[in-house]
Design an enzyme around this catalytic site. Structure first.
Site, PDB file in Angstrom:
ATOM      1  CG  ASP A 206      -2.297   0.632   0.909  1.00  0.00           C
ATOM      2  OD1 ASP A 206      -2.292   1.841   0.609  1.00  0.00           O
ATOM      3  OD2 ASP A 206      -3.340  -0.038   0.974  1.00  0.00           O
ATOM      4  CG  HIS A 229      -0.789   1.624  -3.335  1.00  0.00           C
ATOM      5  ND1 HIS A 229      -2.045   1.361  -2.844  1.00  0.00           N
ATOM      6  CD2 HIS A 229      -0.405   0.486  -3.998  1.00  0.00           C
ATOM      7  CE1 HIS A 229      -2.414   0.124  -3.175  1.00  0.00           C
ATOM      8  NE2 HIS A 229      -1.423  -0.421  -3.872  1.00  0.00           N
TER       9      HIS A 229
END
Length: 393
Positions: A206, A229
């Site tokens: 993430d 991310h």
């Protein structure tokens, strides 16, 4: 002579007592001496302002909180492997430090969250309601803290959370989790001011770093991100209690094969909050999918989000303003390298693009896309900047 000897002995005694007190106040409390009872070692160090030492070997540790206030600064030295229990856990933390002024977490050791045993239970992406899996290391109400040199691997949930404190520095740490591990954000901040994150390597499933509501005056320098991310501000606007984000500087960082590069994401929500005074400077993109992105229609794909805000028709009441992208360069793995998708009800204000040079990794030309954004540009602009697209008033 006798009188002088007496006074000399008194001075020696005072000196020795002083030294003993000093040694005690700076005492080292090895958890092995306490039968590997971490809390007992912590209580002793907290009473006197000493050091908890975790060395030599592997330690299985259940959910635990080290609490203050302490008499003086406390050092927590890890030169071993600390392992979480296997399986699902939805506790608010695995290891927590709370209510401490003057905390130093250091060492060449590792915190192993045993995430692979828990990730199959993560259903937050699809469920209308869910409880996130446990973060590895949580610092709350911590002031004047330094975390350096440690490693965090395979957290069940977030790797590290820092909330409700002030003056926290994270230096030279390593965070690792597979690219497909769910919600394993590297470092998350919230309701905290004066944070410094530098000289670190973060690869997760993430956000490498997620800057949450209420974060003010945070500087991120020389962080290598990937997989993951990217470095994100947000999500902002999910809750009515969300506070403003202000004073963010991300500089001299590198994104390698990340889903996003530098990002601001806000929910399609009714809550009025702002993100302002943000600078992304000297950022290198190596095949980042969305190198520069503002996403004010973020919903995370979660059913819960869509259920909460289904009547808003894609509008966000979060004001994004005074954001600078300076010297962002490298390659994009998608055609749209600059994507500024702002809110029709709260258009982005004061967006600056200065010396942007982003090429399409596969060849050809990258493009820009803007919606509801007031943008100015200077210097090199590759791709060419999009025209301002503002809603009709």
């Amino acid at each position: 002579m006798g009188s002088n000897l007496f006074y000399f002995n008194v001075l020696v005694l005072v000196f020795v007592v002083s030294c003993i007190n000093q040694v005690w106040s700076q005492g080292v409390f090895d958890v092995k001496a306490f039968g590997a009872a971490f809390l007992n070692a912590w209580k002793q160090a907290c009473r006197s302002g000493g050091t908890v030492l975790v060395a030599d070997g592997t330690y299985l540790v259940n959910t635990i909180q080290f609490s203050g206030p302490c008499k003086g600064g406390v050092t927590f030295t890890v030169n071993a492997v600390i392992v979480a229990p296997k399986g699902k856990s939805t506790a608010n933390y695995w290891i927590s430090f709370h209510g401490i002024t003057g905390l130093n977490i250091q060492g060449n050791g590792t915190f192993d969250g045993k995430g692979p045993s828990a990730w199959p239970y993560n259903n937050c992406h699809d469920a209308s309601s869910c409880q996130p899996l446990s973060p590895t290391l949580v610092l709350t109400n911590v002031y004047q803290a330094l975390v350096h040199n440690i490693r965090l691997v395979d957290s069940k949930g977030f790797q590290m959370k820092i909330e409700e404190g002030e003056n926290v520095t994270i230096n030279n740490i390593t965070i690792k989790a597979p690219a497909d591990s769910p919600n394993t954000d590297g470092i998350h901040t919230g309701n905290i001011k004066y944070v410094n994150i530098l000289n670190s390597n973060i690869g997760t499933g993430d956000d490498c770093i997620s800057i949450g509501p209420g974060t003010t005056n945070i500087t991120i320098t020389r962080v290598n991100c990937g997989p993951g991310h990217g470095i994100s501000i947000g999500s902002i606007g999910l809750r009515s209690t969300d506070q403003n984000v202000k004073g963010v500087k991300v500089q001299s960082c590198k994104m390698r094969s990340t889903q996003n590069g530098v990002r601001i994401k806000t929910y399609t929500s009714p809550y009025q909050v702002s993100v302002s005074d943000v600078t992304f400077q000297d950022i290198i993109m190596d095949k980042a999918q969305n190198p520069i992105i503002i996403d004010q229609k973020y919903c995370g794909g979660s059913k819960r989000c869509k259920a909460l805000f289904s009547t808003l028709q894609g509008t966000s009441n979060v004001q994004v303003k005074d954001v600078k992208f300076i010297g962002v360069r490298g390659t994009s793995s998608s055609e749209i390298a600059v994507n500024l998708d702002c809110s029709s009800s709260k258009p982005c204000q004061g967006i600056e693009l200065d010396n942007i040079n982003l090429s399409l990794a596969s060849g050809g030309k990258a493009t820009s896309s803007c919606s509801n954004a007031r943008v100015s540009s200077s210097g090199t602009q590759n791709p060419p900047p999009c025209q301002n697209r503002m809603p009709l008033m």
